[in-house]
Design a protein around this motif. Structure first.
Motif, mmCIF file in Angstrom:
data_model
loop_
_atom_site.group_PDB
_atom_site.id
_atom_site.type_symbol
_atom_site.label_atom_id
_atom_site.label_comp_id
_atom_site.label_asym_id
_atom_site.label_seq_id
_atom_site.Cartn_x
_atom_site.Cartn_y
_atom_site.Cartn_z
ATOM 1 N N ASN A 163 46.656 48.151 16.746
ATOM 2 C CA ASN A 163 45.775 49.092 17.989
ATOM 3 C C ASN A 163 44.392 48.902 17.981
ATOM 4 O O ASN A 163 43.900 49.445 18.618
ATOM 5 N N SER A 407 42.848 63.699 19.126
ATOM 6 C CA SER A 407 43.002 62.461 20.139
ATOM 7 C C SER A 407 41.824 61.528 19.881
ATOM 8 O O SER A 407 40.667 61.714 19.132
ATOM 9 N N ASN A 408 42.059 60.204 20.002
ATOM 10 C CA ASN A 408 40.952 59.319 19.786
ATOM 11 C C ASN A 408 39.744 59.458 20.665
ATOM 12 O O ASN A 408 38.886 59.201 20.272
ATOM 13 N N HIS A 444 46.945 57.183 12.463
ATOM 14 C CA HIS A 444 46.822 57.704 13.849
ATOM 15 C C HIS A 444 48.157 57.776 14.649
ATOM 16 O O HIS A 444 48.446 58.401 15.471
ATOM 17 N N MET A 445 48.785 56.461 14.449
ATOM 18 C CA MET A 445 49.697 55.986 15.493
ATOM 19 C C MET A 445 51.040 57.004 15.216
ATOM 20 O O MET A 445 51.935 56.869 16.018
ATOM 21 N N VAL A 450 49.925 61.739 19.684
ATOM 22 C CA VAL A 450 50.033 60.280 20.276
ATOM 23 C C VAL A 450 51.359 60.385 20.869
ATOM 24 O O VAL A 450 52.543 60.440 20.116
#
Length: 492
Positions: A163, A407-408, A444-445, A450
């Motif tokens: 990613n 969130s990113n 994070h994924m 997500v």
């Protein structure tokens, strides 16, 4: 004076309630006390009242839903698209090829899952990666009764490392936030990321060996033969025969046995699988939905769709909307057949889109109340001054929890600039800070914020809590391996 103390206490209260809300959510879903959808909706609504902003809950939810609506639309039509592609047999050669190569060896299958997820991740979209990976591998895991959380965990970690590609999102966000060139961030990070990917493959090997010890090793012929024997026993003896019907050979493999003897429990399992489990459809050569004459059309359409997505010819939701309409119309020109295909995939569509809109409540409350901002600021403020020269290391470590709970966009545009400014005061370059910020992506994924992770667990029929409990420790370890490699190579 009292007003000043109140002004200090309120941000602290928001910080505490923010962490408490996230902890409550994780504990409840991991203990299976609430479903993820219910927890994503009810817990933030309750904490919004605690914060004293219950009257604004509607605004927060609408803001969250509005921001995630394109994602939900993309997932809905992407599930229909890839679901139909599974029905018509696009992935059947892949599944058969992997099964023949793996020889029904659980170790090879787990490693194959990681490799497949990494390769498909080159398109830069997690949802697409998970759809293709699960579509190809799910039948194998079900046939051999392998652990499905191993599949979801390995796929999520491989995709998390990949990613970081410049078109995947995080690298572009870091470059935008710090006004840097994405290639200057990514290219020097390649050695560390390769080490991280290699670690995922090694971990997949270890997990696969563990599955092999539990289940044993079968050949393709044995798998197919035992399925035939299972069907014969079930039809001829009502499922009570003594034939060699079990596909679980862990016990016999461990003791050198041949797998003979009674297998009533496994016969029941096999009966359920044969009758009800859609996982078997992935390799069923006689299902009525196959469209062999349209195979190359479907393959070309899929390649074109993925190319258009990478090249950004149209917004992703629009691409999948058009693709789903086209693939349905060409493969199933009769309206009743189209309705049947839509109905067949309605469960996945409803589960995933429902989860995304529920997550919109969670993110809407976190952002709308200001909890996420105060949580990030608190974590930055508690960093000791002596750590200033090591801000890249600090950023890498902080990227694990912050990108998991945020969130990113929130992390890269809200937190990273603050950390970079603190690092610059101690001579740490923005490039080092940007590279360090990418470290947390494997974890994070699997974040509950997500949307793609709900595609993964939904299609794999895995409880989100089970996936979280399994993957967090391994994903965090992968992140630390990447951070360590980055420091060793002098990149971070």
């Amino acid at each position: 004076m009292g007003c000043s103390r109140a002004n200090v206490r309120y941000p602290l209260m928001l910080t505490i309630l923010g962490f408490a809300m996230i902890a409550t959510f994780l504990v409840l879903i991991m203990m299976k006390k609430m479903s993820p959808i219910a927890a994503l909706v009810l817990i933030p609504a309750l904490f919004c009242v605690f914060v004293g902003k219950g009257a604004k809950l509607g605004d927060y939810v609408i803001d969250g839903v509005t921001s995630l609506a394109p994602t939900a639309a993309m997932l809905m039509f992407a599930i229909v698209y890839f679901g139909v592609m599974i029905d018509v047999g696009l992935f059947d050669p892949i599944v058969r090829g992997i099964l023949k190569f793996c020889k029904a060896d659980p170790m090879r299958i787990v490693v194959g899952t990681a490799v497949l997820a990494a390769i498909v991740s080159l398109d830069g979209d997690g949802s697409t990666t998970f759809m293709i990976t699960v579509s190809a591998m799910y039948p194998l895991y079900k046939r051999l009764k392998m652990s499905l959380v191993v599949m979801t965990g390995v796929a999520a970690m491989a995709n998390g490392v990949m990613n970081t590609l410049p078109w995947g999102g995080p690298t572009a966000r870091a470059a935008t936030a710090l006004k840097l060139d994405a290639s200057d961030i990514f290219v020097p990070m390649i050695p560390a990321l390769l080490v991280g990917l290699l670690f995922v493959f090694v971990l997949s090997y270890v997990l696969g060996v563990r599955e092999r010890r539990r289940l044993g090793v079968l050949t393709l012929d044995e798998v197919l033969e035992e399925e035939k024997e299972t069907e014969t026993v079930l039809v001829g003896a009502g499922g009570s025969g003594d034939g060699k019907v079990s596909m679980r050979k862990g016990a016999t493999a461990g003791t050198g046995g041949t797998g003979s003897g009674t297998a009533a429990a496994d016969s029941a399992d096999a009966a359920g699988d044969s009758a009800d489990d859609d996982g078997f459809q992935g390799l069923d050569p006689n299902r009525s939905t196959l469209r062999p004459k349209l195979y190359w059309f479907n393959a070309l359409l899929t390649v074109t769709l993925l190319t258009a997505m990478i090249m950004e010819w149209l917004p992703i939701p629009v691409l999948f909307l058009l693709g789903a309409a086209l693939v349905l119309s060409v493969n199933f020109p009769h309206i009743p057949d189209q309705k049947a295909r839509l109905a067949a995939h309605a469960d996945n569509v409803l589960n995933v889109s429902g989860m995304v809109f529920a997550a919109a409540v969670f993110t809407g409350v976190l952002q709308g109340t200001g909890m996420v901002d105060h949580m990030a600021k608190w974590m930055v403020d508690v960093i000791p001054g002596s750590m200033g020269p090591h801000m890249a290391l600090v950023t890498g470590i902080l990227s694990l929890p912050l990108t998991y709970f945020m969130s990113n966009d929130g992390f890269y545009f809200g937190v990273l600039p603050v950390l970079a400014e603190a690092g610059a005061a101690h001579g740490v370059s923005p490039l080092e800070m940007a590279r360090a910020s990418l470290v947390g992506q494997p974890l994070h994924m699997s974040s509950p914020l997500v949307p793609a992770v709900y595609v993964l667990v939904g299609m794999a029929k895995v409880e989100f809590g089970d996936h979280t409990r399994f993957v967090v420790k391994w994903a965090a370890l992968t992140c630390l391996v990447i951070l360590g490699a980055g420091m060793l190579f002098g990149i971070i």
